[in-house]
Motif scaffolding. Structure first.
Motif, short mmCIF file in Angstrom:
data_model
loop_
_atom_site.label_atom_id
_atom_site.label_comp_id
_atom_site.label_asym_id
_atom_site.label_seq_id
_atom_site.Cartn_x
_atom_site.Cartn_y
_atom_site.Cartn_z
N SER A 175 14.05 51.26 12.51
CA SER A 175 13.95 52.48 11.77
C SER A 175 12.69 52.47 10.87
O SER A 175 11.95 53.52 10.46
N THR A 177 9.11 53.70 11.50
CA THR A 177 9.05 55.12 11.56
C THR A 177 8.16 55.35 10.26
O THR A 177 7.67 56.74 10.27
N THR A 235 7.24 59.68 10.72
CA THR A 235 7.05 60.11 12.19
C THR A 235 6.15 58.94 12.87
O THR A 235 5.62 59.31 13.82
N LYS A 265 6.49 56.64 14.86
CA LYS A 265 6.92 56.27 16.27
C LYS A 265 6.93 57.69 17.22
O LYS A 265 7.25 57.64 18.45
N ASP A 266 6.75 58.58 16.38
CA ASP A 266 6.73 60.14 17.45
C ASP A 266 5.51 59.81 18.62
O ASP A 266 4.70 59.07 18.36
N SER A 267 5.59 60.67 19.61
CA SER A 267 4.69 60.73 20.52
C SER A 267 4.44 62.16 21.04
O SER A 267 5.19 63.20 20.25
N ARG A 279 4.19 65.16 24.76
CA ARG A 279 4.42 65.14 25.94
C ARG A 279 3.62 66.58 26.57
O ARG A 279 3.42 67.47 25.75
N ARG A 292 9.78 63.82 19.03
CA ARG A 292 10.38 63.06 18.01
C ARG A 292 11.18 61.83 18.34
O ARG A 292 11.69 61.90 19.41
N HIS A 293 11.01 60.54 17.74
CA HIS A 293 11.38 59.50 18.11
C HIS A 293 12.93 59.44 17.63
O HIS A 293 13.14 59.72 16.27
N LEU A 294 13.85 59.10 18.29
CA LEU A 294 15.45 58.95 17.80
C LEU A 294 15.37 58.24 16.15
O LEU A 294 16.15 58.41 15.49
N ASP A 295 14.37 57.04 16.35
CA ASP A 295 14.71 56.30 15.17
C ASP A 295 14.07 57.00 13.96
O ASP A 295 14.36 56.33 12.73
N SER A 328 18.36 49.53 14.88
CA SER A 328 17.90 50.96 14.43
C SER A 328 19.05 51.58 13.90
O SER A 328 20.19 51.55 14.41
#
Length: 199
Positions: A25, A28, A64, A66-68, A70, A81-84, A193
């Protein structure tokens, strides 16, 4: 201790806990906001960023990292959004300068478009928001009449004071991490995490 120092201390407690106990976490956390980031946010708001919020953003400009993204079939690219990133109770994240400006514009536009006077005051700056980016979170009241209280908002409700200051709100989150519970809502670590809520 000044208000900005209190924010730095409270946020430092959160970062320390994440780094030691939930490194996934902690990853992030974005780097510090730059002068350009702060200037851009001030321009978007139409007033100077409150010093307490600037102090927080100068430590971490959101969480954010670790966000990506799509790509949709229609070619549109959307953030994922990454869950972490859900480091606050009930799946909330820390907004960075860009997201604060975007969310602020959205709330102000909603008030103006629908003629909802008082729905979202020009002095309310969103800081923490739910993971899904919907209607729940915390804002700082930048009116400066009595410090910078933290307001809580939710779907269909006008923001109301949740804490006397941003520092006090962050301290309450740090307390929850250290005790393992936010008003009965448990915090646990899974594979490095942080996760909030029941398993």
């Amino acid at each position: 201790m000044s208000e900005t120092e209190e924010v730095q201390s409270a946020w430092g407690r959160i970062v320390h806990w994440l780094t030691v106990n939930a490194p996934g976490s902690a990853q992030t956390l974005c780097g510090p906001a730059t002068d350009e980031d702060i200037a851009g946010l001030s321009e978007a708001l139409g007033f100077e960023v409150p010093n307490v919020l600037e102090a927080l953003l100068r430590m971490n400009n959101g969480n954010t990292a670790k966000d990506s993204t799509r790509s949709l079939p229609n070619g549109r690219v959307v953030p994922v959004r990454h869950l972490d990133a859900a480091i606050f109770p009930y799946g909330k994240i820390l907004l960075g300068c860009t997201d604060i400006a975007k969310e602020y514009a959205k709330w102000r536009r909603t008030e103006e478009k629908n003629g909802l006077d008082g729905y979202w005051s020009a002095s309310w700056v969103p800081v923490i928001q739910d993971f899904e980016g919907q209607y729940y979170g915390y804002a700082v009241d930048a009116s400066g009449t009595s410090g910078f209280p933290a307001l809580e908002y939710g779907e269909g409700s006008v923001p109301a004071e949740a804490s006397p200051s941003l520092a006090a709100l962050l301290d309450s989150f740090a307390d929850a991490l250290e005790s393992g519970s936010w008003g009965g809502w448990p915090a646990r670590v899974e594979r490095g995490s942080l996760r909030w809520g029941e398993e």
